[in-house]
Write a protein that holds these residues in place. Structure first.
Motif, PDB file in Angstrom:
ATOM      1  N   LEU A  64       0.847  -1.190   0.000  1.00 46.07           N
ATOM      2  CA  LEU A  64       0.000   0.000   0.000  1.00 46.07           C
ATOM      3  C   LEU A  64       0.882   1.238   0.000  1.00 46.07           C
ATOM      4  O   LEU A  64       1.695   1.443   0.913  1.00 46.07           O
ATOM      5  CB  LEU A  64      -0.916  -0.003   1.217  1.00 46.07           C
ATOM      6  N   THR A  65       0.730   2.057  -1.019  1.00 50.51           N
ATOM      7  CA  THR A  65       1.513   3.285  -1.132  1.00 50.51           C
ATOM      8  C   THR A  65       0.688   4.483  -0.683  1.00 50.51           C
ATOM      9  O   THR A  65      -0.532   4.409  -0.550  1.00 50.51           O
ATOM     10  CB  THR A  65       1.966   3.522  -2.577  1.00 50.51           C
ATOM     11  N   ARG A  66       1.373   5.586  -0.485  1.00 49.44           N
ATOM     12  CA  ARG A  66       0.691   6.852  -0.173  1.00 49.44           C
ATOM     13  C   ARG A  66       0.709   7.759  -1.407  1.00 49.44           C
ATOM     14  O   ARG A  66       1.028   8.944  -1.336  1.00 49.44           O
ATOM     15  CB  ARG A  66       1.341   7.518   1.032  1.00 49.44           C
ATOM     16  N   ILE A  67       0.363   7.151  -2.530  1.00 46.33           N
ATOM     17  CA  ILE A  67       0.310   7.859  -3.807  1.00 46.33           C
ATOM     18  C   ILE A  67      -1.136   7.896  -4.277  1.00 46.33           C
ATOM     19  O   ILE A  67      -1.834   6.882  -4.235  1.00 46.33           O
ATOM     20  CB  ILE A  67       1.179   7.158  -4.869  1.00 46.33           C
ATOM     21  N   LEU A  68      -1.587   9.054  -4.733  1.00 47.36           N
ATOM     22  CA  LEU A  68      -2.957   9.205  -5.240  1.00 47.36           C
ATOM     23  C   LEU A  68      -2.933   9.671  -6.684  1.00 47.36           C
ATOM     24  O   LEU A  68      -2.183  10.591  -7.028  1.00 47.36           O
ATOM     25  CB  LEU A  68      -3.750  10.183  -4.370  1.00 47.36           C
ATOM     26  N   ARG A  69      -3.728   9.025  -7.503  1.00 48.31           N
ATOM     27  CA  ARG A  69      -3.926   9.430  -8.902  1.00 48.31           C
ATOM     28  C   ARG A  69      -5.253  10.184  -8.986  1.00 48.31           C
ATOM     29  O   ARG A  69      -6.320   9.639  -8.702  1.00 48.31           O
ATOM     30  CB  ARG A  69      -3.945   8.188  -9.787  1.00 48.31           C
ATOM     31  N   PRO A  70      -5.236  11.468  -9.369  1.00 48.26           N
ATOM     32  CA  PRO A  70      -6.480  12.241  -9.437  1.00 48.26           C
ATOM     33  C   PRO A  70      -7.400  11.734 -10.548  1.00 48.26           C
ATOM     34  O   PRO A  70      -6.938  11.477 -11.666  1.00 48.26           O
ATOM     35  CB  PRO A  70      -5.995  13.665  -9.765  1.00 48.26           C
TER      36      PRO A  70
END
Length: 643
Positions: free
Chosen positions: A513-519
């Motif tokens: 689980l990463t702390r990356i968000l794709r809008p």
């Protein structure tokens, strides 16, 4: 240190299970006379389940019309009294079990929490030999297994049919019937009598299904106290309006919506063998369901039967019984994940302070990986002109190792579309970043965990896929949600991901689980970025190129787009490129196109300037990475893949 604040649950959690390994181990033990040690094991298993799991409920497919169909058969026309009264001794035994159970209520499971590539078929209605025999023959021919639930009346009236089921090697389960005025002891007695009756056929099971009627607390408590598992269905194939149907083609459109393209991993399917006026419709429907909603999950590219069979075996789902799945303990998992047990690096949190002013501007420049097509006039809102001009538009990872590109997949999908991607990535020994819309993952947590089990990492694509901004009728960008609502949306997305697979690690040893968000739609707003960073995300990532695979006009054209996005004009690898692809049913050409791209890449000799490697974003977008840096010379020391 950032403060961690858990958002309280908003609304009921609809579908869930936590089946502990200890529970599987005690299946089959006669609870009414169980030794103290066995009872202790049962109690421990159910206590673990209760503490670990959210309440499971029937799926939306179980409509009143569906229940009407089940209740319409001779099997359930009218409730009858138990065939024999319980003795005072038996009443005492059940009373002791009730005290030991501490009021726990078994919840109906719509699916089994397992990453085993399987769909569970269950059956009721065993009164007619002809349709039952046809189903058994079909299951034998296609190497399918299922659970056939037997009621107390069927034990008395349909012995030959029960013998047939066992002769074909199929599994028997306990079919529980509601009774007028029945209480806890009555249902314990019914479970025990059926279980003892099934033992005469060599069947040892603790799997129970309530065959009709509304849920009763007494039934759930009795099932729990007797050390049993209560299953329902994620999909009910029986509807009253289909009783006189003549073909599967007449039935299928009513059973499935447009986007229900396959069954789910671990989903429990329910059918009746004796319901239809035209008896052969039952086996024809079984055959059609397997062909259209199970077999299509496998990724197959070859037309030769032998090659297709190999591909089917490598990536397909099996049709299994309830206990087939439960006994494969290596694939079972507890859902939801215990967040308190997760390390701080994975646990959800929110910062006390929300960035604003110059601090937000600096953070935006550092932690936003943009896209060439997103700028001043397209999909940016709330920023100053200077901020929009200085924002990243390369969409690349500037520290990527030599000849390394990144595959990313957006949205969510069904088992067929996602499993096709997993099969292709596994075939070529590469992995990607899956940016998941979390609104519906509670209906299929097994699929999300299967993505990670295949070596891929997970990021957020928000909970509801609401863009940060959209153009108004005059073409000017405007916000869609207010700040508080959007913040709740992005924060809940991470929480749901953590609850589903936050405990899983990649082969490299780091958490998946990463702390990356794709809008969503790649649109960004100033207030939205502030909410994302406040909600514990470290990076907002678009990408260097979108394949727009959901609009692909042909397989060949999509392969060409993928090649262009991974290579420079001179044919060399576009180092650090991030490809934006999709995992939904609208992008069914993505898997075969990616297969073709990777096959061509594999054929290139090592050292060829056009031969790329595939990395994972989470190996590069770590705390020390900033998008404001210049692209550094390529280094081979960076990890580029968990394989």
């Amino acid at each position: 240190m950032r403060n961690w604040k858990m958002r309280k649950s908003r609304g009921p959690q609809r579908a869930l299970c936590a089946l502990s390994f200890a529970l599987v181990a005690v299946c089959g033990a006669p609870a009414a006379a169980a030794p103290a040690a066995d009872r202790a094991a049962i109690d421990a298993a159910f206590e673990a389940s209760r503490l670990a799991a959210l309440a499971g409920t029937e799926g939306s497919e179980a409509t009143p019309e569906s229940f009407a169909a089940v209740e319409a058969s001779d099997e359930t026309k009218a409730p009858e009294a138990p065939t024999e009264k319980q003795t005072p001794a038996a009443w005492g035994a059940y009373d002791a079990l009730r005290r030991q159970n501490h009021g726990r209520i078994a919840e109906k499971q719509r699916f089994i929490c397992s990453t085993k590539p399987a769909v569970i078929f269950t059956f009721g209605g065993l009164s007619k030999e002809e349709p039952l025999l046809e189903i058994l023959e079909e299951m034998k021919a296609q190497d399918m297994r299922g659970t056939f639930f037997v009621t107390e009346r069927e034990l008395q009236r349909n012995k030959k049919n029960i013998e047939l089921i066992r002769a074909y090697g199929q599994e028997l389960g306990i079919g529980l019937r509601p009774e007028a005025g029945a209480d806890f002891d009555d249902y314990c007695g019914q479970i025990e009598r059926i279980r003892e009756g099934l033992a005469a056929y060599g069947a040892d099971t603790n799997v129970v299904r309530q065959m009709s009627g509304a849920e009763e607390a007494a039934i759930g408590e009795a099932v729990s106290a007797m050390g049993c598992i209560l299953v329902g269905q994620g999909f009910n194939a029986v509807q009253s309006k289909h009783k006189d149907a003549q073909s599967p083609e007449e039935v299928m459109p009513d059973l499935f919506g447009r986007w229900t393209t396959s069954f789910n991993r671990g989903e429990i399917i329910y059918m009746r063998t004796d319901y239809y006026t035209r008896s052969s419709l039952a086996v024809e429907l079984l055959r059609t369901l397997k062909e259209k909603k199970v077999d299509n999950i496998a990724y197959t590219t070859h037309s030769l039967p032998e090659e297709r069979a190999k591909e089917q075996a490598a990536s397909g789902y099996r049709v299994c019984s309830v206990l087939d799945v439960l006994r494969d303990t290596d694939e079972l998992f507890t859902y939801p994940v215990d967040l308190a047990a997760l390390p701080e690096e994975v646990r959800p949190y929110s910062t006390e302070k929300k960035l604003a002013g110059g601090e937000l501007t600096k953070a935006f420049y550092k932690y936003y990986v943009g896209a060439p097509e997103v700028g001043e006039t397209d999909r940016m809102f709330g920023f100053s002109r200077i901020e929009m001009r200085k924002a990243d538009k390369t969409g690349i990872v500037k520290t990527a190792a030599d000849k390394t590109v990144f595959f990313t997949f957006d949205d969510w999908g069904s088992d067929d579309s996602i499993n096709h991607l997993l099969a292709v990535l596994k075939k070529h020994h590469v992995a990607g970043t899956f940016f998941v819309i979390t609104k519906n993952i509670h209906n299929n947590p097994s699929l999300l965990r299967a993505i990670v089990e295949s070596g891929n990492e997970i990021g957020s694509h928000t909970d509801t896929h609401t863009p940060m901004c959209v153009p108004d009728k005059n073409g000017k960008n405007k916000a869609v949600m207010d700040e508080e609502t959007y913040e709740n949306d992005v924060r809940s997305s991470y929480e749901k991901l953590a609850l589903t697979m936050g405990d899983m690690k990649l082969p490299s040893g780091r958490y998946a689980l990463t702390r990356i968000l794709r809008p969503p739609t790649l649109a960004v707003s100033r207030s939205g970025v502030a909410s994302i960073l406040k909600s514990g995300f470290h990076y907002v990532v678009n990408g260097s190129g979108s394949t727009e695979d959901y609009n692909a006009v042909s397989l060949e054209s999509l392969v060409g787009i993928m090649h262009r996005l991974t290579h420079e004009d001179d044919g060399s690898v576009k180092r650090g490129a991030i490809l934006v692809m999709h995992m939904s049913a609208t992008a069914m050409r993505t898997a075969p196109a990616l297969d073709m791209l990777l096959t061509a890449n594999d054929l290139l000799p090592d050292g060829h300037p056009g031969k790329f490697k595939v990395g994972l974003l989470g190996d590069y977008l770590t705390g020390d990475y900033e998008q404001t840096m210049k692209q550094v010379p390529p280094l081979e020391v960076k990890k580029v893949s968990p394989f």
